[in-house]
Design an enzyme around this catalytic site. Sequence first.
Site, PDB file in Angstrom:
ATOM      1  N   TYR A 101       0.852  -1.202   0.000  1.00 27.43           N
ATOM      2  CA  TYR A 101       0.000   0.000   0.000  1.00 27.43           C
ATOM      3  C   TYR A 101       0.880   1.243   0.000  1.00 27.43           C
ATOM      4  CZ  TYR A 101      -3.046   3.703   1.728  1.00 27.43           C
ATOM      5  OH  TYR A 101      -3.720   4.882   1.862  1.00 27.43           O
ATOM      6  N   GLU A 189      -3.796   7.366  -3.726  1.00 30.99           N
ATOM      7  CA  GLU A 189      -3.283   6.101  -3.199  1.00 30.99           C
ATOM      8  C   GLU A 189      -3.258   4.974  -4.229  1.00 30.99           C
ATOM      9  OE1 GLU A 189      -5.697   5.013   0.285  1.00 30.99           O
ATOM     10  OE2 GLU A 189      -7.077   3.940  -0.976  1.00 30.99           O
TER      11      GLU A 189
END
Length: 377
Positions: A101, A189
Amino acid sequence: MKIHEYQANEIFKSFGIPVPDGKVATTPEQAEKIANELDGPLVVKAQVHAGGRGKAGGVKLVKTPEEAKDAASKILSMDIKGLIVNKVLVTKALDIKDEAYIGFIVDRRSKKPLVMVSASGGIDIEEVARETPEKIHRFIIDPLYGLFPHQASELAFKLYDDIKLVRKAADIILKLYKAFIAVDASLAEINPFVVTSDGETWTSDAKINIDDNALARHHDIEKMRDSTEAEKKELDAKSKGLSYIKLNGKIGCVVNGAGLAMATMDLIKKYGSEPANFLDIGGSSSPLKVVNALNILISDKNVKSIFFNIFGGITRCDDVANGIVEALSKLNIDLPIVIRLTGTNEEKAKEILSRTDLITVSSMAEGARKSIEIAGK
Ligand code: GDP
Ligand code: MN
């Protein structure tokens, strides 16, 4: 403003961030055609403004154009978290070996950009943050200096041991920061950031939210707007001089002033119910605004009672009372309405309202309790 994954992919590509080839489709036939062009294993992905599409069945791996068509017909018109899927992204599938991530947000506490990385990407990152917060590494960026390469490398070392992967990830972290700043994002993101079996790194799920207050200088991004029904209502309200945000409770609120609107919502919660909305009609008492506000509230089927909470300062209470009476004569409203008016010309306002069957109260707390009581369970 939220944009779709396929739109975020385009922004990512323009900053040199690797994204698998893909195209968006609105029909199963289009999806099949794109699959024919792309060739090989593919993924068909729901394009909605919500995360967790995988868990909801909105992400399907396919091998042939026929399967892509079939997957698209299943995903199109699917309901994911209350949002209807109108578009699917058909993209080359990745042979995933590792999922990490990488995300940037504007951190309210430090009032600075914050970058977060985790080797435990792919699944629900909120769950990782809750259950195993030590697996998320944070770094606050000084916006004057920006993010330095050595800082990006330090973050990348939290993801991988292999120096080749560390270098690749550090490069992506720097590019993502550049994109985040350039488009005035409130969030940018990649989840998952993927390593494939051949050791390449890819963006598998790109997400960008843009700061609404910066849209005036991003006309190209503004054009990407794809509003949900609820957002359309909010924009419509804005064009009529009202600040409206839909919420999920059953007490409709009509208030003048943002601070008073927040306090009203707090009181409704305090007395055990939930507001159906935030609605600030601003400083003017024009009947048209009241009509528009009421029209918005009655179109929300969850609303069971309406609470007017008006503080008359420059706005005169008798003007508002006349506005409400005029508005009600134009609309056919079955919902009970509780009104608290205080301030300039309060007595006159009460007299005007006494000739109606509206429920008048003299304090905010009483108004909140009353509107909850008559809304029922
Ligand atoms: P989200 O559920 O809305 O976050 O959608 P994602 O795009 O992140 O997809 C969810 C999950 O589907 C990912 O975490 C992957 O495990 C899987 N997935 C998505 N794309 C691919 C792919 O190209 N190959 C493989 N093997 N899995 C994928
Ligand atoms: Mn994802």
